[in-house]
Scaffold this motif. Structure first.
Motif, short mmCIF file in Angstrom:
data_model
loop_
_atom_site.label_atom_id
_atom_site.label_comp_id
_atom_site.label_asym_id
_atom_site.label_seq_id
_atom_site.Cartn_x
_atom_site.Cartn_y
_atom_site.Cartn_z
N GLN A 235 1.15 -1.50 -0.19
CA GLN A 235 0.36 -0.18 0.08
C GLN A 235 0.98 1.14 0.09
N LEU A 236 1.71 0.75 0.99
CA LEU A 236 3.19 2.50 0.88
C LEU A 236 3.25 2.60 -0.60
N ALA A 237 3.82 1.22 -1.26
CA ALA A 237 4.68 1.50 -2.46
C ALA A 237 3.90 2.23 -3.20
N GLN A 238 2.46 1.50 -3.35
CA GLN A 238 1.77 2.14 -4.40
C GLN A 238 1.48 3.59 -3.96
N ALA A 239 1.14 4.20 -2.98
CA ALA A 239 1.06 5.77 -2.82
C ALA A 239 2.39 6.18 -2.56
N CYS A 240 3.59 5.84 -2.90
CA CYS A 240 4.41 6.14 -3.80
C CYS A 240 4.43 6.53 -4.89
N LEU A 241 3.65 5.64 -5.71
CA LEU A 241 3.13 6.22 -7.38
C LEU A 241 2.07 7.59 -7.29
N VAL A 242 1.37 7.77 -6.02
CA VAL A 242 0.70 8.57 -5.21
C VAL A 242 1.35 9.84 -5.76
N LEU A 243 1.85 10.04 -5.05
CA LEU A 243 2.76 11.16 -4.59
C LEU A 243 4.07 11.49 -5.33
N SER A 244 3.96 10.55 -6.45
CA SER A 244 4.41 11.35 -7.62
C SER A 244 4.55 12.48 -8.69
N ILE A 245 2.46 12.33 -8.47
CA ILE A 245 1.99 12.80 -9.76
C ILE A 245 1.45 14.06 -8.62
N LEU A 246 1.98 14.08 -7.35
CA LEU A 246 1.52 15.21 -6.26
C LEU A 246 2.01 16.69 -7.26
N ASP A 247 1.65 17.65 -5.84
CA ASP A 247 2.26 18.77 -5.54
C ASP A 247 4.14 18.43 -5.44
N PRO A 248 5.06 17.93 -6.14
CA PRO A 248 7.04 17.92 -5.57
C PRO A 248 7.18 18.72 -4.36
N ARG A 249 6.22 19.19 -3.64
CA ARG A 249 6.58 19.44 -2.77
C ARG A 249 6.25 18.95 -1.32
N VAL A 250 5.36 17.84 -1.74
CA VAL A 250 5.29 16.88 -0.51
C VAL A 250 6.18 15.74 -0.63
N LYS A 251 6.39 15.38 -1.73
CA LYS A 251 7.41 14.38 -1.93
C LYS A 251 8.49 15.29 -0.88
N LYS A 252 8.49 15.92 -1.09
CA LYS A 252 10.49 16.32 -1.55
C LYS A 252 10.38 16.29 0.44
N GLU A 253 9.14 17.30 1.49
CA GLU A 253 9.19 17.27 2.64
C GLU A 253 8.32 15.48 3.72
N LEU A 254 8.20 14.83 2.69
CA LEU A 254 8.16 13.44 3.40
C LEU A 254 9.49 12.57 3.52
N LEU A 255 10.76 13.14 1.86
CA LEU A 255 11.69 11.71 1.81
C LEU A 255 12.34 13.04 3.19
N LYS A 256 12.22 14.28 2.99
CA LYS A 256 12.99 14.83 4.06
C LYS A 256 13.00 14.36 5.77
N TRP A 257 11.54 13.75 6.31
CA TRP A 257 11.25 13.74 6.88
C TRP A 257 11.81 12.07 7.10
N PHE A 258 11.40 11.22 6.50
CA PHE A 258 12.13 9.77 6.07
C PHE A 258 13.33 9.93 6.61
N VAL A 259 14.30 10.67 5.35
CA VAL A 259 15.78 10.94 5.34
C VAL A 259 16.76 10.70 7.03
N ASN A 260 15.50 11.58 7.78
CA ASN A 260 16.36 12.62 9.06
C ASN A 260 15.56 11.11 9.84
N LEU A 261 14.07 10.22 9.98
CA LEU A 261 13.89 9.09 10.28
C LEU A 261 15.30 8.70 10.22
N GLN A 262 15.91 7.77 9.53
CA GLN A 262 17.25 7.44 9.21
C GLN A 262 17.95 7.38 9.83
#
Length: 791
Positions: A235-262
């Motif tokens: 489900q999250l993998a499919q959600a990533c495909l949806v994020l690719s269509i949405l505003d790029p800032r959404v993907k950018k913010e999510l990746l920033k949070w995820f990288v900092n989490l790692q």
């Protein structure tokens, strides 16, 4: 005929005069030599030409008949032409009338065609008016249908998206979401329509809802204890495909949070207060991220789209965090950093950056998500080079210096270390040189101090190492350190080790030698030269000392050439903006100074060896010489010294021929003027003495011309520049002696001969020659006046 008569009447009373240009054109078309055709015809001159004498008047009747016949012929010709013109005029009128009729008929036809064209155009407009209306209607209908279809898709799609969003069917959302996003671009120009605006707002709301929902799903999946144990989620993998269509800032913010989490665990493990945070444990940092990336790619690598480059983003953020943390901790613990620790940290960091360069493409570094402007500039600078340097410096990726840049402000520690090492190296060189002897030159290699190559090997290693650390001001500081010790090498290892010439020993020896000369009678003069010279010899350089001087010279030459190469290499390595500050000209001048000093000392030493012989020459009682024999012993002594010393120097400078040539030229430029000055000291002198001295001078000239290859098995021609110096100097000496041999009377002839042999001589030198000839003072005044009269 009436018209012809009128014309004839007019011709009798009217004379036509054409302009010069018209007349010239007529002459070109109808050339004529008849005097009657000339524009400036004079009837009186013409009659005089026909009847130049009274006797010629007897033919007047014949001339009159010829003129009348000619007049009649011309009249007939004119009449014919006039009739022809009348006929041509009538034909022309008829042709003109016919042409006018044709033009009127053509105009009528054109008018008819124009009227018919206008009617045809009106007919076409009438025919196409309905077609255009149909085309416009078709376009409008097509647009309306397309718009209705899009509107239908939009209305239905919005409802579908709302339903799929609520049920989190991300896999089914992708295609309709992408289609609706494309449809919305069609309605951008209809945003003023309330229904369209309402649908647009609903689509935007769905986008925001999806963004919040997917972000929440990710944070919930990775919250708390799930951070490490979460497994790939479809489900999250499919959600990533949806994020690719949405505003790029959404993907950018999510990746920033995820990288900092790692990287949360990394921040805790290597916190500033932890023992692992210091430079000596820096390899643990890199071991942690390598292990973490392997685990991440094994567990979650397939969950994110490949083009997101999540692993690279984690690695890049790790580099940024590490650089910032290391920079802070190094500032606080600056006193604990030594060069060994610093180089260790830089080595480990460089190896890790190389590993990242091999593993990742660096594509994420070009995005606007760079943490700082400074890092962006660093990436731009480092990406200019994409090849491996010859000396092993690798700048082949954007990862180079991503962490290592934090060490640059502390690289003065490295420069200080290089400075200390060079200082120790110079001191060791000084001690080694005192205990060792210089090696002699061979046929293929010049003799140089062993310390010289060692110094430049150290320079090369330091330059390569610094090039891997920093090409900026650190490289510039290293250049200044190189300059400092090049100067010290020139002073301490080269100039300071040149043998010294003691001037007092030279003066004392010559003074004692002169006293011995005064005790010797003039009898057996030539035979006593050998004993005089032997007793008056000066203390000179030994063969080892001469070899040492030559070795220092060739070492300075090696340093000079290598310093130029070093400068070129430094300019190649350093940043382009600092190239102009790399200048080793002063250091090269220092080595030029060493070379000049070596040559001057060798020249001075060789001159000192010849000094007693020159002194012996000037102390001879030349007025008592009654016969001219072979060359004098002092010439033999000079020749012996040259044959003894020059081959040693030539052999040791066999690989530096240009400096050996300089040595010969400097010796000739210094020795020959001294020889001439000693000639002036040979007074008084008689004719036989002057002849003997001239013979000695010629023999010495022969020896000097052969000086570069003296006592050599290979008879190599002397350089042209050297031949020129010797020939000019020794020829002057010969001319001086020839002047001395010239009779003083008559005075004018003597002065003329002097001017002929020594054209550039001045009055003081003239007086010296007169002193050699023991000319009385009052006679010198007369001769001087004659000398001055010549210009």
């Amino acid at each position: 005929m009436d018209l012809e008569d009128d014309i004839e009447d007019d011709n009798q009373t009217v004379f036509i005069t054409f302009p010069p240009l018209v007349q010239k054109a007529i002459e070109e078309v109808f050339p004529s030599k008849d005097p009657l055709d000339e524009p400036d015809f004079n009837s009186i001159d013409y009659i005089n030409s026909l009847f130049p004498t009274e006797q010629s008047l007897s033919n007047i009747d014949e001339v009159v008949v010829k003129v009348e016949n000619k007049i009649n012929a011309i009249d007939n010709e004119i009449s014919t032409v006039v009739r022809g013109q009348i006929t041509a005029s009538e034909e022309g009128k008829q042709a003109l009338e016919e042409a006018q009729k044709v033009i009127r008929l053509l105009f009528t036809h054109i008018t008819d065609i124009k009227q018919q064209a206008e009617k045809s155009e009106e007919m076409v407009r009438e025919i196409t008016r309905d077609i255009k209306q149909l085309d416009s209607a078709k376009r409008n209908l097509t647009l309306a249908i397309t718009t209705l279809n899009h509107l239908h898709m939009l209305v239905g799609g919005v409802d579908t998206l709302k339903s799929l969003t609520q049920r989190r069917f991300y896999g089914e959302i992708v295609l309709p979401l992408q289609a609706i996003s494309e449809v919305m671009t069609h309605f951008e120009n209809y945003s003023n329509i309330p229904q369209v605006k309402s649908l647009s707002d609903q689509v935007k709301s769905i986008h925001l809802e999806l963004a919040d929902q997917i972000t929440h799903d990710f944070k919930e999946a990775f919250s708390g204890t799930n951070t490490k144990v979460v497994l790939p989620n479809k489900q999250l993998a499919q959600a990533c495909l949806v994020l690719s269509i949405l505003d790029p800032r959404v993907k950018k913010e999510l990746l920033k949070w995820f990288v900092n989490l790692q990287l949360q665990e990394y921040s805790h493990l290597f916190e500033e207060t932890e023992d692992t945070a210091w430079l000596d444990k820096i390899d643990k940092r890199y071991a942690w991220i390598k292990k973490h990336l392997l685990e991440f790619e094994d567990r979650l690598g397939n969950m994110f789209p490949q083009h997101w480059e999540v692993s690279e983003r984690i690695a890049v953020q790790f580099c940024h965090n590490t650089r910032e943390e290391l920079a802070k901790i190094m500032v606080k613990r600056k006193n604990e950093i030594d060069v060994k620790l610093l180089l260790y940290a830089i080595q480990k960091t460089s190896a890790f950056e190389g590993l990242l360069a091999r593993r990742f493409t660096g594509v994420t570094l070009s995005e606007n998500s760079e943490p700082s402007k400074e890092t962006t500039e660093n990436r731009k600078e480092l990406n200019e080079s994409k090849s491996e340097d010859k000396d092993g410096d690798i700048n082949s990726s954007a990862f180079h210096g991503l962490i290592g840049k934090c060490f640059i402000p502390h690289l003065e520690i490295y420069i200080e270390s290089v400075d200390r090492n060079l200082a120790d190296l110079i001191e060791r060189f000084v001690l080694d040189q005192k205990q060792s002897k210089p090696t002699e030159a061979t046929e293929t290699q010049a003799s140089i101090l062993p310390s010289c190559p060692d110094l430049f090997v150290f320079y090369k290693k330091s330059m390569i190492q610094c090039n891997q650390l920093d090409k900026g001001h650190t490289m510039l500081n290293l250049t200044k350190t190189f300059q400092k010790y090049l100067h010290e090498y020139a002073e301490k290892l080269l100039l300071s080790n040149l043998p010294k010439i003691e001037p007092q020993s030279l003066g004392t020896s010559v003074q004692n030698f002169t006293k011995d000369l005064q005790k010797i009678s003039t009898s057996g003069l030539i035979q006593n030269f050998s004993s005089l010279l032997k007793e008056g010899e000066l203390t000179r350089f030994t063969k080892d000392e001469q070899t040492k001087i030559c070795c220092i010279l060739t070492t300075a030459e090696y340093c000079l050439d290598t310093t130029q190469q070093l400068e070129d290499k430094l300019k190649e390595k350093i940043e382009p903006s600092l190239v102009d500050q790399v200048d080793l000209t002063k250091e090269q001048d220092n080595f030029h100074k060493v070379i000049s000093s070596c040559i001057q000392i060798l020249v001075q030493d060789l001159e000192n060896s010849c000094e007693p012989a020159l002194t012996a020459m000037s102390k001879v009682q030349w007025q008592n010489v009654d016969t001219v024999g072979d060359q004098s012993s002092y010439i033999t002594a000079i020749t012996t010294h040259l044959k003894t010393n020059v081959p040693i120097i030539r052999e040791n400078l066999s690989q530096s021929r240009k400096y050996f040539t300089q040595f010969c030229i400097k010796f000739a430029n210094s020795f020959i003027p001294k020889f001439i000055q000693n000639i002036y000291k040979c007074k008084p002198i008689n004719t036989e003495g002057a002849e003997q001295l001239l013979l000695d001078t010629h023999m010495l000239k022969t020896v000097l011309l052969n000086l570069p290859s003296i006592a050599s098995q290979i008879n190599r021609p002397a350089p042209a520049a050297y031949i020129k110096v010797v020939t000019k100097g020794m020829t002057r000496a010969e001319m001086i002696l020839k002047v001395v041999m010239t009779p003083i009377e008559p005075s004018k002839n003597f002065v003329e001969q002097y001017k002929k042999l020594l054209p550039d001589s001045q009055l003081p030198e003239f007086h010296k020659v007169l002193d050699m000839k023991t000319v009385k003072r009052q006679d010198q005044v007369v001769l001087s006046d004659i000398f001055k009269s010549y210009k």
